[in-house]
Design an enzyme around this catalytic site. Sequence first.
Site, PDB file in Angstrom:
ATOM      1  N   SER A  64      15.390   3.564  10.378  1.00  0.00           N
ATOM      2  CA  SER A  64      15.936   3.266   9.053  1.00  0.00           C
ATOM      3  C   SER A  64      15.439   4.028   7.917  1.00  0.00           C
ATOM      4  O   SER A  64      15.814   4.466   7.014  1.00  0.00           O
ATOM      5  CB  SER A  64      15.242   1.740   8.779  1.00  0.00           C
TER       6      SER A  64
ATOM      7  N   HIS B 152       0.854  -1.309  -0.072  1.00  0.00           N
ATOM      8  CA  HIS B 152      -0.005  -0.098   0.067  1.00  0.00           C
ATOM      9  C   HIS B 152       0.824   1.109  -0.030  1.00  0.00           C
ATOM     10  O   HIS B 152       0.509   2.390  -0.217  1.00  0.00           O
ATOM     11  CB  HIS B 152      -0.876   0.095   1.045  1.00  0.00           C
ATOM     12  N   ARG B 153       2.060   0.962   0.558  1.00  0.00           N
ATOM     13  CA  ARG B 153       3.124   2.217   0.270  1.00  0.00           C
ATOM     14  C   ARG B 153       4.448   1.439  -0.516  1.00  0.00           C
ATOM     15  O   ARG B 153       4.473   0.433  -0.120  1.00  0.00           O
ATOM     16  CB  ARG B 153       3.475   2.917   1.675  1.00  0.00           C
TER      17      ARG B 153
ATOM     18  N   LYS C  96       9.996  -8.900   4.936  1.00  0.00           N
ATOM     19  CA  LYS C  96      10.846  -9.661   5.574  1.00  0.00           C
ATOM     20  C   LYS C  96      11.724 -10.580   4.843  1.00  0.00           C
ATOM     21  O   LYS C  96      10.958 -11.081   3.916  1.00  0.00           O
ATOM     22  CB  LYS C  96      10.276 -10.212   6.852  1.00  0.00           C
TER      23      LYS C  96
ATOM     24  N   LYS D  41       3.755  -2.189  11.949  1.00  0.00           N
ATOM     25  CA  LYS D  41       4.568  -1.599  12.661  1.00  0.00           C
ATOM     26  C   LYS D  41       4.819  -0.024  11.961  1.00  0.00           C
ATOM     27  O   LYS D  41       4.784   0.766  12.589  1.00  0.00           O
ATOM     28  CB  LYS D  41       6.032  -2.552  12.638  1.00  0.00           C
TER      29      LYS D  41
ATOM     30  N   LYS E 283       9.471  -2.648   3.400  1.00  0.00           N
ATOM     31  CA  LYS E 283      10.760  -2.536   4.353  1.00  0.00           C
ATOM     32  C   LYS E 283      10.604  -3.596   5.155  1.00  0.00           C
ATOM     33  O   LYS E 283       9.577  -3.966   5.905  1.00  0.00           O
ATOM     34  CB  LYS E 283      10.523  -1.055   5.017  1.00  0.00           C
TER      35      LYS E 283
HETATM   36  N1  GLU Z   1      14.466  -6.014  11.539  1.00  0.00           N
HETATM   37  C1  GLU Z   1      13.905  -4.697  12.105  1.00  0.00           C
HETATM   38  C2  GLU Z   1      12.342  -4.914  12.617  1.00  0.00           C
HETATM   39  O1  GLU Z   1      11.956  -6.085  12.854  1.00  0.00           O
HETATM   40  C3  GLU Z   1      14.013  -3.735  11.533  1.00  0.00           C
HETATM   41  C4  GLU Z   1      13.700  -3.417  10.179  1.00  0.00           C
HETATM   42  C5  GLU Z   1      13.880  -2.143   9.381  1.00  0.00           C
HETATM   43  O2  GLU Z   1      14.643  -1.350   9.714  1.00  0.00           O
HETATM   44  O3  GLU Z   1      13.536  -2.116   7.988  1.00  0.00           O
HETATM   45  O4  GLU Z   1      11.706  -4.053  12.904  1.00  0.00           O
END
Ligand code: GLU
Length: 476
Positions: free
Chosen positions: A367, A70-71, A111, A99, A75
């Site tokens: 990040s 959606h964006r 992920k 998140k 990440k």
């Molecule tokens: N692996 C981290 C998390 O679970 C960071 C992810 C990120 O910075 O993109 O939130």
Amino acid sequence: MSKQVSKYTFFESVSHNFDRAAVYTGLNKGVLSQINSCNSVYRMKFPVRMGEGLNDVEVFEAYRVQHSNHRSPCKGGIRFSMDVNQDEVMALAALMSYKCAIVNVPFGGAKGGIKIDTNKYTEQELERVTRRYTSELVRKNFIGPGIDVPAPDYGTGAREMSWIADTYMAMNNGEIDGLGCVTGKPVTQGGVRGRKEATGLGVFYGIKELCRNKKWMDKVGLSTGVEGKTVVVQGLGNVGYHSAKFFRESGAKIIAIAEYNGSIYNPDGLNEEEVHQHRIKTGSIIDFPGAQNLSNNDEALEMECDILIPAALESVITEENAGRIKAKIIAEAANGPVTVEADKILNDKGVVIVPDIYLNAGGVTVSYFEWLKNLSHVRYGRMEKRFMENSNRGLLDHIDKVTGTKATEDLMDKLAQGPEEVDLVYSGLEETMISSLNDILDTLDKHEDLTSLRTAAFALAIKKIGLAYLELGVFP
Ligand code: GLU
């Protein structure tokens, strides 16, 4: 955790939490089902030469999952562990979507993971595996500053991120924003100051804000403020170490630290750096001078304390041990440390669980700052630092003149200073963690029957993603 400790798989448990919250969002079934689904799952197997001979090849299993688009970009971190499997990566990608939405970071969730025991390989071998994985992602268009941006996770760090960046740049020569293809890089290679400690610092800022809230502290019978609180940390990796550090520096007492190969206890408080140094010297945290060894990991988790911080892997608090947990607050620094069954037991007992999708979002928040830095090609603070210092000095000189006082040079330097990159990153992170917690508490206050911070956080995230989809016109 590969052992099945819940009747739900990890992804099913995320979906279960999703369903419980969805009823509070007012979104229709179709939109909800789109948000809950994983959009793309890329499962790969690739060979890497391990020894010197032509035949010395090992095949690795790896994944990249994009949960929501959606964006853009998507990440999320990359995990190196023997427990990596499709369900786990899908669950972690989904958690990333929620998140990012909660902390207003404009990314979809993703992920990645490689099934690998990092202890078995040399640094050169790990580099080969990481570079090969990256080239697989490039070939399938699963990485890029506007597509999908990996980051560190369990078993990876700045070193792996610099290999990823270098491989990507070599395969995309001349791409001006190429460094934004991955975050968590070393500062010398386009990283941002403050990223390493960001998740632990975010955990601290989040709990500190909750501890300021008298209503919530009354609920668990604690006084306000972090100072004097007793803390147990499970997992002394990057996140656990930095969480412990910021709590200790603020006057909390780290009474126990648990690791997979031994746990220690000291009612007078442990210093995470000294424990870390001891581990480097001896290979484990046990027999740390002045501390008492505990018989197992569970003894630390079940210890009387104010704040328990699980900071390693998923499913460590289960139906089996939840009834014995004595902590008043569980601060989910790890992703998915509490199973669905344990969550219910703990909520019924009145334990306040501060959920992962909010509490460990400090990593992705910083990040985001790193990615913005890469796209803008300028260090934070470079433009304003000197300007602010000069104008602050002018103001302080004027005050001295009017009041007839003279500030010492030391005081002058302190008051006049302009912000460094790390100051701006910390303050951006603090603001994010404070305002996001208050958004979750507002969501909770809007629904009388809503008592769990996790359900409120999910409801908030789902609603934001739903609205983003609708604004994009995906659902006409
Ligand atoms: N692996 C981290 C998390 O679970 C960071 C992810 C990120 O910075 O993109 O939130």
